[in-house]
Each structure stands twice: as structure tokens, then as C-alpha cells.
Design an enzyme around this catalytic site. Sequence first.
Site, PDB file in Angstrom:
ATOM      1  N   LYS A 182       0.826  -1.205   0.000  1.00 48.93           N
ATOM      2  CA  LYS A 182       0.000   0.000   0.000  1.00 48.93           C
ATOM      3  C   LYS A 182       0.862   1.257   0.000  1.00 48.93           C
ATOM      4  O   LYS A 182       1.867   1.338   0.697  1.00 48.93           O
ATOM      5  CB  LYS A 182      -0.916  -0.010   1.227  1.00 48.93           C
ATOM      6  CG  LYS A 182      -1.878  -1.186   1.253  1.00 48.93           C
ATOM      7  CD  LYS A 182      -2.735  -1.193   2.505  1.00 48.93           C
ATOM      8  CE  LYS A 182      -1.895  -1.383   3.744  1.00 48.93           C
ATOM      9  NZ  LYS A 182      -2.727  -1.607   4.955  1.00 48.93           N
ATOM     10  N   THR A 215      -7.982   9.985   7.772  1.00 46.20           N
ATOM     11  CA  THR A 215      -7.674   8.723   7.107  1.00 46.20           C
ATOM     12  C   THR A 215      -7.583   7.552   8.082  1.00 46.20           C
ATOM     13  O   THR A 215      -7.089   6.483   7.720  1.00 46.20           O
ATOM     14  CB  THR A 215      -6.345   8.841   6.342  1.00 46.20           C
ATOM     15  OG1 THR A 215      -5.301   9.196   7.281  1.00 46.20           O
ATOM     16  CG2 THR A 215      -6.420   9.902   5.255  1.00 46.20           C
ATOM     17  N   GLY A 217      -8.107   4.302   9.895  1.00 46.35           N
ATOM     18  CA  GLY A 217      -8.793   3.062   9.559  1.00 46.35           C
ATOM     19  C   GLY A 217      -8.750   2.668   8.099  1.00 46.35           C
ATOM     20  O   GLY A 217      -9.422   1.714   7.704  1.00 46.35           O
ATOM     21  N   THR A 218      -7.958   3.362   7.294  1.00 46.73           N
ATOM     22  CA  THR A 218      -7.939   3.034   5.865  1.00 46.73           C
ATOM     23  C   THR A 218      -7.411   1.617   5.609  1.00 46.73           C
ATOM     24  O   THR A 218      -7.950   0.881   4.779  1.00 46.73           O
ATOM     25  CB  THR A 218      -7.090   4.045   5.066  1.00 46.73           C
ATOM     26  OG1 THR A 218      -5.806   4.172   5.698  1.00 46.73           O
ATOM     27  CG2 THR A 218      -7.754   5.401   5.015  1.00 46.73           C
ATOM     28  N   CYS A 220      -7.377  -1.011   7.679  1.00 45.13           N
ATOM     29  CA  CYS A 220      -8.369  -1.987   8.146  1.00 45.13           C
ATOM     30  C   CYS A 220      -9.508  -2.111   7.143  1.00 45.13           C
ATOM     31  O   CYS A 220      -9.951  -3.218   6.808  1.00 45.13           O
ATOM     32  CB  CYS A 220      -8.939  -1.554   9.497  1.00 45.13           C
ATOM     33  SG  CYS A 220      -7.715  -1.301  10.789  1.00 45.13           S
TER      34      CYS A 220
END
Length: 280
Positions: A182, A215, A217-218, A220
Site C-alpha cells: 500500500k 484517514t 482506519g484506511t 483496516c
Amino acid sequence: MNTQKNSRVPVALTIAGSDSGGGAGIQADLRTFAFHCVHGTSAITCVTAQNTLGVNRVDAMPPEAVVAQIQAVVEDIGVQAAKTGMLLNQEIIFAVAQQVETLQIHNLVVDPVMVSRTGAQLIDDDAVKTLCHSLIPKAAIITPNRYEAQILSGLEISSLEDMQAAAEIIHKTLRTKAVLVKGGGMQGNLRGVDIWFDGEKLEALTTKQVETTNTHGTGCTLSAAIAANLAKGKNLWPAVQQAKEYITTALTYALDIGKGQGPVGHFFPLLELGTSSLPR
């Protein structure tokens, strides 16, 4: 153990920590499952006291309690996909890996929560080793962020080529089916660009950049969306593509709550309607 029991509703399992602020962890995962019309189940690994400003306290669950939760779900309800998030320590990681193998849990998405997006290490070196040797090889896909990919590959990552090389190394050395490195922690035009590698296809997933500081929790949410799509019977590559589209839109509708970093807007169609349009 048959984890693929017949059900009119797909079922997914999240094995992760609880976020009292509701932005990440199992709270984000269950919202994501629900958005995708997947029944969400959970095994809580730790309880955190946190909000938009940060984490104040973390309490680990006993490994036996984590195992009992997984068994209770799988043996009765069955799951079509599962994801892991914060596993916190070596004992929990090993216990989860054993259950994945014993209960034959398929379509496993491992979000290797080791390092925050800012570069702070969240678990100790022994836990990292156990994650790499016991759990990651059982995954259909792992979704490391930039700093996690650096640990897993041994490379310093600062360019697209570095991300690509890291994905190939991780795939080869950790024997997972697919890797998604990511790019949320990258700079400039690379921010938000993710790299997919499955041993054959090396692909960059690029969407519009969303300018927001909210942002939380992106990571998860992305891994939960992949698991939800797998639970619905989608193949891995389309599941990842659709999850990427979902998190990008959710970021567009991120929630400006609290005094710090707010969460993404998991239920953005409802946010589009506006609270005045919702049934009372």
C-alpha cells in the site's frame, strides 16, 4: 472442519483489535462487511482505549479467549473469508495461525499490522518473526503498508520501483499467494498508489488522490473490503480492485470528527443522503 457452510448470506470473520473511537479495528471491519451485504463476525484480540488523537491504552486478550471466539464462529456459522488486523503479540499470532490451519479457514486476508503509517513499530521483533513464519504463508493476500513492506522485504522504499521490488521479494520469501504493497504512506504522486504482485502480474492500482487528513482506519477498511468481496465469491484480483474503489470513495466522505484524525466514511451513500433524509 468445513468453514464453507451453506448460507443465504455470505459470512466474513475479522480477527483484530477493538477501537473505542470506532474508526479502525473490528469496528471499521464490521461496518465494511455490512456495506458489502456480508454478515460480519469477530474475534477480538485486544481492547484499546483510543480516539482521533491516539491510543491511550491497550489490553491484550488471552490467546485462549481469541481461540474460543474463532472456534465459536467457525464451528456453528462457518465463514467464507477472514481477515486479521492487530494481533498484538507472539502468543496470539501463533494461536490464530493454528486455528486457521486446524479449522481450514480459506480466503484469509492478512493485514500485517506491525508498523503505523507514520513509521512507529507496534509489535516486537519476536511477534514479527512469528507473523512471517506462522501466519503469512497461510494467507491468500497480505496488505503491508510502506513501512511494513520495508521490514518484510529488507528494502528501503522511496520509489515505485522500490515498491515493485518489495512486492516481488515478499511474495517469494513469505510464500503468500499475492501481495498488495500500500502506498498511503508514500509521498507526492505515489501517495495512494498500491502495488499488486501474485507471482505473474505486477500491477499498479491508481485512483484519484483524496485530499483529507481524516484517514484513520484506511488499512483496516481496505483489507476488510477485500475479505468481504472474497466471501461473496469474487476472485482475488477483482476483489482487490473493487476494495480499492470502495476505500477511495470512503475517503472522499471521510468524517471530520474529534480533535485529531477522523475515520473514513464507511456508509457514504447514507452520508450523501444527509441526515435530514434518513427515516426517523
